[in-house]
Design an enzyme around this catalytic site. Sequence first.
Site, PDB file in Angstrom:
ATOM      1  CB  SER A   1      -9.094  -2.601   1.238  1.00 21.88           C
ATOM      2  OG  SER A   1      -9.872  -3.502   1.801  1.00 21.88           O
TER       3      SER A   1
ATOM      4  CG  ASP B   1     -11.232   2.905   6.519  1.00 21.54           C
ATOM      5  OD1 ASP B   1     -10.318   3.517   6.005  1.00 21.54           O
ATOM      6  OD2 ASP B   1     -11.481   1.843   7.100  1.00 21.54           O
TER       7      ASP B   1
ATOM      8  CG  HIS C   1      -6.951   1.170   0.602  1.00 16.74           C
ATOM      9  ND1 HIS C   1      -5.710   0.686   0.569  1.00 16.74           N
ATOM     10  CD2 HIS C   1      -7.695   0.572   1.435  1.00 16.74           C
ATOM     11  CE1 HIS C   1      -5.693  -0.111   1.645  1.00 16.74           C
ATOM     12  NE2 HIS C   1      -6.744  -0.091   1.884  1.00 16.74           N
TER      13      HIS C   1
ATOM     14  CE  LYS D   1      -4.291   0.738   5.160  1.00 17.13           C
ATOM     15  NZ  LYS D   1      -3.894  -0.539   5.301  1.00 17.13           N
TER      16      LYS D   1
ATOM     17  CG  HIS E   1     -10.459  -3.251   6.627  1.00 21.88           C
ATOM     18  ND1 HIS E   1      -9.992  -3.124   7.768  1.00 21.88           N
ATOM     19  CD2 HIS E   1      -9.545  -3.905   5.795  1.00 21.88           C
ATOM     20  CE1 HIS E   1      -8.864  -3.810   7.833  1.00 21.88           C
ATOM     21  NE2 HIS E   1      -8.547  -3.986   6.668  1.00 21.88           N
TER      22      HIS E   1
ATOM     23  CG  ASN F   1      -1.747  -1.110   1.369  1.00 15.98           C
ATOM     24  OD1 ASN F   1      -2.683  -1.609   0.246  1.00 15.98           O
ATOM     25  ND2 ASN F   1      -1.956  -1.963   2.321  1.00 15.98           N
TER      26      ASN F   1
ATOM     27  CD  GLU G   1     -13.186  -0.438   3.164  1.00 13.48           C
ATOM     28  OE1 GLU G   1     -12.300  -0.342   2.294  1.00 13.48           O
ATOM     29  OE2 GLU G   1     -13.460  -1.502   3.619  1.00 13.48           O
TER      30      GLU G   1
END
Length: 371
Positions: A169, A194, A197, A223, A122, A36, A165
């Site tokens: 992910s 979240d 990423h 990440k 996640h 990541n 998210e």
Amino acid sequence: MPATLEARINERIGRLQSAGLYRKLSAPSGIDFSSNDYLGLARHPVIQRRMADAVEEEGCGSTGSRLLRGERATLSALESRFAKFKGAEAALYFSSGYLANLAVLSTFPEAGDIVLSDSLNHASLIDGMRLSKAAKRVFPHSDVRALYAALDASCGEGQRFVVAESVFSMDGDFAPLEAYAALAKDKGAVLIVDEAHAVGIYGERGSGCIESNAFLTINPMGKAFGVAGAFVCGPAWAIEFLVQRARPFVFSTAPPPAVAVALDAALDLVEHGQDQRDRLLYISRFLRGLLADMGLDVSREGSQIIPVVIGDNFRAMAVAARLQEAGFDVRAIRPPSVPHGTARLRISLNTGLTETILRDFAGALVRAIAA
Ligand SMILES: Cc1ncc(COP(=O)(O)O)c(C=O)c1O
């Protein structure tokens, strides 16, 4: 007794092996298509230097929790700086994104409340909800209509929290955050996002996909920022409540002081990192286009995370092994990280990859799948 426990564990491990779900630890080897470290900051010389200097000056450990002797002015100044970067009133640092998610979801939703959670969220978000006494309702992945219906159906049932998210992910797709934010506002719910990423990569300043439209954002730093930990950002009263009540904050040793210094350096680089962000997006489009042209089921538009779904666990591992033999560090992702029957290669890109490498990789990937 111990012999019985050992037999039980051996039986469990045997089950994992026969289902193709047994995991082995293997250190990085080959060209990175799995980390990541999207912007290549984990080994950036400026961050390395500043962190090493901070270790010289301040030592290694923080010696206590933030509420005791573990507090440092550098860390609270960094929290203020990160909050500004994120367009939020306040921020609080946790030692990992996992802990930050546990903290948020076990602190705010209470008995009588409802947490509406995307089906692909996640594990750290799911585990946070498990710690909460609020009811949990899962809505189909990124389905705005289903969320609308769930919010309508739960009207008057306590505080509602919508959790998603921003970039998923394991699928690399973007959540419809604007629609969620509007819906949450309209229905009196609050949105928790979240940004694991997305932060460092998306948004005008690399601050992620959403700022003030969310109640809270969780911004992991291991990440794109290449360091560790996570900032929870939101209104000052909410951050203050986390300081008072979030068990992963209260009952855990503060991070090593040098981590705050490394993160400060990483934030400098991200704030001036438009070229790197553009490069990552270019690389993502380039590889997605190559793979789609070669007949793989890959969308031409999307993030730096490209899923190639294989299905069977053993086959996914075999394809990953062939790529590893060819010098590319790609890992197979299997349940429970992804739904059953959708084992996949999670190809994640970083700014160090060149067009030549990406072309070689695409060829190797197609051959590995066909073999
Ligand atoms: C979406 C998401 N949230 C949270 C985390 C946890 O963050 P950390 O690795 O900092 O514990 C991860 C880690 O993989 C993640 O992918």
